[in-house]
Enzyme design. Structure first.
Site, PDB file in Angstrom:
ATOM      1  N   ASP A 179      25.519 -25.545  -0.999  1.00 38.17           N
ATOM      2  CA  ASP A 179      24.083 -25.140  -0.717  1.00 38.17           C
ATOM      3  C   ASP A 179      23.606 -26.355   0.300  1.00 38.17           C
ATOM      4  O   ASP A 179      23.385 -27.256   0.154  1.00 38.17           O
ATOM      5  CB  ASP A 179      23.089 -25.349  -2.098  1.00 38.17           C
ATOM      6  CG  ASP A 179      21.798 -25.175  -1.785  1.00 38.17           C
ATOM      7  OD1 ASP A 179      21.183 -24.257  -0.826  1.00 38.17           O
ATOM      8  OD2 ASP A 179      21.005 -25.491  -2.370  1.00 38.17           O
TER       9      ASP A 179
ATOM     10  N   GLU B 275      25.563 -21.033   1.240  1.00 34.66           N
ATOM     11  CA  GLU B 275      24.367 -20.253   1.428  1.00 34.66           C
ATOM     12  C   GLU B 275      23.942 -19.896   2.920  1.00 34.66           C
ATOM     13  O   GLU B 275      23.997 -20.695   3.752  1.00 34.66           O
ATOM     14  CB  GLU B 275      23.118 -21.156   1.002  1.00 34.66           C
ATOM     15  CG  GLU B 275      21.606 -20.218   0.887  1.00 34.66           C
ATOM     16  CD  GLU B 275      20.726 -21.120   0.173  1.00 34.66           C
ATOM     17  OE1 GLU B 275      20.529 -21.065  -1.163  1.00 34.66           O
ATOM     18  OE2 GLU B 275      19.871 -21.712   0.631  1.00 34.66           O
TER      19      GLU B 275
ATOM     20  N   ASP C 257      19.751 -28.677  -6.150  1.00 36.92           N
ATOM     21  CA  ASP C 257      20.615 -28.234  -5.242  1.00 36.92           C
ATOM     22  C   ASP C 257      22.012 -28.007  -5.544  1.00 36.92           C
ATOM     23  O   ASP C 257      22.830 -27.131  -5.122  1.00 36.92           O
ATOM     24  CB  ASP C 257      20.609 -29.146  -3.928  1.00 36.92           C
ATOM     25  CG  ASP C 257      19.333 -29.548  -3.572  1.00 36.92           C
ATOM     26  OD1 ASP C 257      18.708 -28.702  -2.712  1.00 36.92           O
ATOM     27  OD2 ASP C 257      18.850 -30.601  -3.751  1.00 36.92           O
TER      28      ASP C 257
END
Length: 182
Positions: free
Chosen positions: A7, A68, A141
């Site tokens: 991420d 991501e 996260d």
């Protein structure tokens, strides 16, 4: 299959590793964040993120990396930082010859919770439930990175098979076209 999810972010870059296959229980291998200070110059922050991701990939030896996909936000500086961290993640994986797949936040949320509009708390709760953890990986996260890895295990294999079938079909169509043209 072992997948490392990333991420991307300049201040907190979430990383998480999950192992498993579709239809089988998944195994949590770890989650963390690579942190950098906003007071540090950008090039040094990117080097720190690269070192953190490289270390994570060295320790977990994944078969694939799920990152991501950066999406447009109203805050341009946030998008730029996320895109720069994403580029570092892609570079680290590519340098090792690892397959990399980009998943949108809503795609990962839908895979984990059933809704592409789930909030961070819902994603964290479902990550913990899916993996049999006492609670979600912290900070959020890290949980998001684990969700990306799960999403890739559950959806990535199917997407790869669909892409391969499409390619095989296109090849057969081309061969048939050529055979008729003779």
């Amino acid at each position: 299959m072992r997948v490392v999810g990333i991420d991307p972010g300049l201040t907190r870059c979430g990383v998480g590793a999950v192992e498993g296959a579709v239809g089988r229980p998944l195994t949590f291998r770890g989650a963390d964040v690579v942190r950098t200070s906003a007071d540090t110059d950008l090039p040094q922050r990117l080097v720190a993120i690269e070192r953190g991701i490289d270390d994570w990939l060295d320790r977990h030896q994944p078969d694939a990396v799920a990152v991501e996909r950066v999406f447009a936000q109203h805050n341009l500086s946030t998008v730029m930082g996320t895109a720069q961290a994403s580029g570092i993640a892609l570079l680290c994986a590519a340098r090792r010859g690892l397959p990399v797949v980009l998943h949108t936040p809503s795609e990962a949320k839908a895979a984990i919770t059933g809704s592409g509009r789930a909030d961070k708390a819902q994603v964290g709760t479902m990550v913990a439930r899916i993996l049999g953890l006492d609670g979600p990986p912290k900070p959020a996260d890290a949980a998001d990175a684990v969700a990306l890895a799960i999403c890739h295990i559950w959806r990535g294999g199917a997407n790869a098979r669909v892409a391969q079938a499409t390619q095989d079909f296109a090849r057969k169509v081309e061969l048939a076209r050529r055979a008729r043209g003779r």
